[in-house]
Enzyme design. Structure first.
Site, short mmCIF file in Angstrom:
data_model
loop_
_atom_site.label_atom_id
_atom_site.label_comp_id
_atom_site.label_asym_id
_atom_site.label_seq_id
_atom_site.Cartn_x
_atom_site.Cartn_y
_atom_site.Cartn_z
CG HIS A 121 -1.88 1.19 1.19
ND1 HIS A 121 -3.13 1.09 0.62
CD2 HIS A 121 -1.76 2.47 1.63
CE1 HIS A 121 -3.74 2.26 0.71
NE2 HIS A 121 -2.93 3.11 1.32
CB CYS A 122 1.99 3.42 -2.62
SG CYS A 122 3.11 4.81 -2.87
CG LEU A 123 1.39 8.01 2.90
CD1 LEU A 123 0.09 7.82 3.67
CD2 LEU A 123 2.52 8.41 3.87
#
EC number: 2.3.1.225
Length: 271
Positions: A121-123
Site C-alpha cells: 500500500h503506497c501512501l
C-alpha cells in the site's frame, strides 16, 4: 476510479513537488544556463515538459485505477495443485473478508479488502499497488527518476556557468545549493526504488513475496537445496508478465493486458 484519492496530503505533496521541480528546472536552471528563448533552451524545456507530463499521467493512473479486486464469484479450483487439501484451502481464505483469495492476493488493512497480486500500500498515491496498476507505478518511478537526474544535470550546468555571479548573491547561492541537495537526494531515493522494482520484476516477485521468500530461501540453503521463486519463469517472461508482450509499449503507463488475469499465474517448472 475515485477522484477523491487525490484529496490527501501525501498525493497533493507529490503534485506540489512535481510542480516545484518543473518550475525551477525550466525557469531557473535552463533559463539561467542557456536561456529559454534559445533553440537549445526550447529543446531542453520541451523534453523535460514531456517527462513531467508522463510522470503526471502515470501518477493519475496509479491513484485512480483500482489495483485489483477479487471477483465476488471467485471460488478455488479444488483440482488445482495449490488447493489440493483442506489445509491449503483454509490458508487461502481471508480471515478478515471471510472469502477465498487467489494466489498472490493479500488483505490490505488500509483499503480494508483483498487486493490481487498486492505489492504494497503506497501512501504517496493513496492506493494499493497491485495487479492492475503495478505497471503504471513502475513507469511512474522510472520517469520520475529520469526527470530528477535530468534536472540535476541541468542544475549542475547552470551552477558551473553562473558560479561567479551566484557567489556575490547569498540568497540565490543558498537557493541553488538547497535545490542541489534536494535534487540529488530525490534522484538517489527514486533511483534506489527503481532498482528495487527492476529486481522484483526480473524475478517476478512482489515486495510481500520477497520478504516471505527469505525464510523459504534460508530453509532451502540449510538443507543443501537451491531455492527458486514459484512464479519465476525466466527474466524475459517475467518482464512481459508486468510490462506486456509488446516491447514498444513497455514504457507506456497504461495497463497492458496479458495472459495473467491476476487470479491464475504461470509457475516455474522447478516449483
Amino acid at each position: 476510479m475515485s477522484c477523491r484519492r487525490f484529496f490527501s496530503i501525501p498525493v497533493l505533496s507529490v503534485i506540489l513537488v512535481m510542480g516545484f521541480v518543473y518550475y525551477v528546472t525550466l525557469f531557473v536552471f535552463i533559463d539561467d544556463w542557456i536561456g529559454l528563448q534559445s533553440s537549445a533552451g526550447k529543446l531542453n524545456a520541451l523534453l523535460f515538459s514531456f517527462l513531467a507530463s508522463l510522470c503526471l499521467f502515470s501518477l493519475s493512473i496509479c491513484v485512480l485505477v483500482d489495483p485489483g479486486r477479487v471477483p465476488a464469484s471467485y471460488a478455488p479450483d479444488v483440482e488445482d495443485s495449490g488447493w489440493s487439501n483442506s489445509n491449503a484451502t483454509e490458508t487461502r481464505k481471508c480471515d478478515k473478508c471471510f472469502a477465498y483469495k487467489p494466489l498472490r492476493t493479500h488483505h490490505c488493512r488500509v483499503c480494508r479488502r483483498c487486493v490481487l497480486k498486492m505489492d504494497h500500500h503506497c501512501l504517496w498515491i493513496n492506493n494499493c499497488v497491485g495487479h492492475a496498476n503495478y505497471k503504471a507505478f513502475f513507469i511512474l518511478v522510472f520517469y520520475a527518476t529520469v526527470a530528477s537526474i535530468y534536472s540535476t544535470v541541468l542544475l549542475v550546468c547552470c551552477a558551473f556557468k553562473n558560479g561567479d555571479s551566484y557567489a556575490g548573491n547569498v540568497p540565490l547561492k543558498t537557493f541553488i545549493i538547497s535545490c542541489g541537495i534536494f535534487m540529488i537526494g530525490l534522484s538517489i531515493t527514486l533511483g534506489t526504488l527503481l532498482c528495487w522494482h527492476i529486481y522484483l520484476i526480473a524475478h517476478n516477485m512482489t515486495t510481500i513475496e520477497h520478504y516471505d521468500s527469505k525464510r523459504a530461501s534460508w530453509l532451502a540453503r540449510k538443507s543443501g537445496q537451491s531455492f527458486r521463486h514459484q512464479f519465476d519463469i525466466g527474466v524475459y517472461k517475467n518482464i512481459t508478465s508486468v510490462l506486456g508482450p509488446n516491447m514498444i509499449k513497455w514504457l507506456c503507463p497504461t495497463f497492458t493486458r496479458n495472459p495473467e488475469d491476476g487470479i491464475s499465474f504461470s509457475a516455474s517448472r522447478d516449483s
